[in-house]
Write an enzyme that holds these catalytic residues in place. Sequence first.
Site, PDB file in Angstrom:
ATOM      1  N   CYS A   2       0.840  -1.193   0.000  1.00  0.00           N
ATOM      2  CA  CYS A   2       0.000   0.000   0.000  1.00  0.00           C
ATOM      3  C   CYS A   2       0.874   1.242   0.000  1.00  0.00           C
ATOM      4  CB  CYS A   2      -0.878   0.042   1.246  1.00  0.00           C
ATOM      5  SG  CYS A   2      -1.944  -1.393   1.406  1.00  0.00           S
ATOM      6  N   GLY A  28      -0.615   0.718  -5.091  1.00  0.00           N
ATOM      7  CA  GLY A  28      -1.919   0.110  -4.877  1.00  0.00           C
ATOM      8  C   GLY A  28      -2.961   0.730  -5.764  1.00  0.00           C
ATOM      9  N   ASN A 102       0.424   0.498   6.040  1.00  0.00           N
ATOM     10  CA  ASN A 102       1.122  -0.250   4.990  1.00  0.00           C
ATOM     11  C   ASN A 102       1.907  -1.374   5.663  1.00  0.00           C
ATOM     12  OD1 ASN A 102       3.989   0.447   2.852  1.00  0.00           O
ATOM     13  ND2 ASN A 102       2.459  -1.140   2.661  1.00  0.00           N
ATOM     14  N   GLY A 103       1.663  -2.611   5.243  1.00  0.00           N
ATOM     15  CA  GLY A 103       2.380  -3.756   5.824  1.00  0.00           C
ATOM     16  C   GLY A 103       1.413  -4.847   6.238  1.00  0.00           C
ATOM     17  N   TYR A 242      11.830  -3.419  -7.005  1.00  0.00           N
ATOM     18  CA  TYR A 242      10.621  -3.360  -7.821  1.00  0.00           C
ATOM     19  C   TYR A 242       9.608  -2.287  -7.421  1.00  0.00           C
ATOM     20  CZ  TYR A 242       6.073  -4.835  -9.665  1.00  0.00           C
ATOM     21  OH  TYR A 242       4.842  -4.850 -10.269  1.00  0.00           O
TER      22      TYR A 242
END
Length: 454
Positions: A2, A28, A102-103, A242
């Site tokens: 995210c 996202g 996020n995570g 990435y």
Amino acid sequence: MCGIIGVENNDSAAVLTAAGLLTLQHRGEESAGITISGKEKMKTFKEMGLVSRIFNEETLNKLPGTAAIGHVRYTTSAKSSLTNAQPFQINCIHGNIAVAHNGNITNFFKIKHMLLKKGAIFSHTSDTEILLHLIAMSKGNLANIVADSIRKLEGAFSLVILKDKTLIGARDEHGFRPLALGKLDNSYILSSESAAIEVIGGTYLRDIDPGEIIVIENGRIKKSFFYKKPKEQSTCIFEQVYFSRSDSIMFGKSVKEARIKMGEYLACQMKNVKADIVMPVPDTGYFAALGFSRTSNIMFENGFVRNHYVGRSFIKPSQNLRDLTAKLKLRPIKEVVNGKKIVLVDDSIVRGTTSKRLIDILREAGAKKIHFALSCPAIISSCYYGIDTPNKEHLIAANKSIEEMRKYLDLDSLTFLSLDNLVKACSCDNKKEKLFCTSCFTGKYPTKISKERI
Ligand code: SF4
């Protein structure tokens, strides 16, 4: 994975947050949301889809306020639905509080079970919901409430939390996921990536440290402290490979520079390979291919045209539509590849299906030889820290040898960047520091992974 952002002390908080979310869109694409406060009652607006579709002049005008947090979501642990879209806003004993995360929280089921036994009611399937319950049950001032709550969590979390005019940022003790701090005039900004801070006109200051909580209000850092002694740092090395934008600074290093280094090291590993051109798979292979070309003196060529308008959900790749999907997204330029010996540079191979289709269309376009170079080691294990890697049985490298993969993909050679070289490429000043999580390449995890389910 995210993207999260927070802006405070700014009359254009909603617009800046939306612009930040647009910059973080690659993190996202399934849903996006903004919570605003500081002027009127706290308000959250979120929908499924892309930021540009959800937030326009009309929707942003309905979000007056001076402090905001935003979230873009790519589903990892819970289903993709509006109910699980963030930020989450709650009204509890402490007032209105909103959270964007996020995570992945790895002890989610254990805590959820404990909360269910205490009578808690859950309305989402997202792991973030346990944090809302923990916040609602904690006592003290806002900073203490947040510290007490996240002290109980394990795994990966970078958070932005909003209450009235107060913006809080926090990172887990390992620092798996990024969170950068920036300044724009009299406002502070928190963001998953420094690029979002700079796009909205701010200056990147530093990363929030693993285990740090920062409390910001009225353009001032009120407090910064560690909720737990930081553990050995395990920042996700895949951010450099990435996920992150090339124009971001990630964990103290330019993502672009790290990717160029990955390409340089790959070229050294493949010094016996003879080729006419080095070609990236767009977009993440671009800088690694450039580094490869500079080091090997093999000409860099752009041999693919990428269609940026094909969304993730345009076509679910069923068997008979696979080729169409592949060609819609990326099309080789025949004049570039026909009759050529090619070093093709990509970031990684996960299932192998996308790579296979890519190689197939390159062969169809007349490529004579294809040497496939990957800017990370073979992925042999799943991620439990917020990246959507499939189960081990679907990871090609977990089930085939390099030679078996080479044959399956119809390649002349297949080379993965060594782990040592990847860590060197991502480390600051070429120091080989033990800063990174590399679990998907090694199968060794820095935290306990709970197999518990409810
Ligand atoms: Fe990143 Fe891989 Fe670690 Fe997940 S397992 S956090 S993708 S390095």
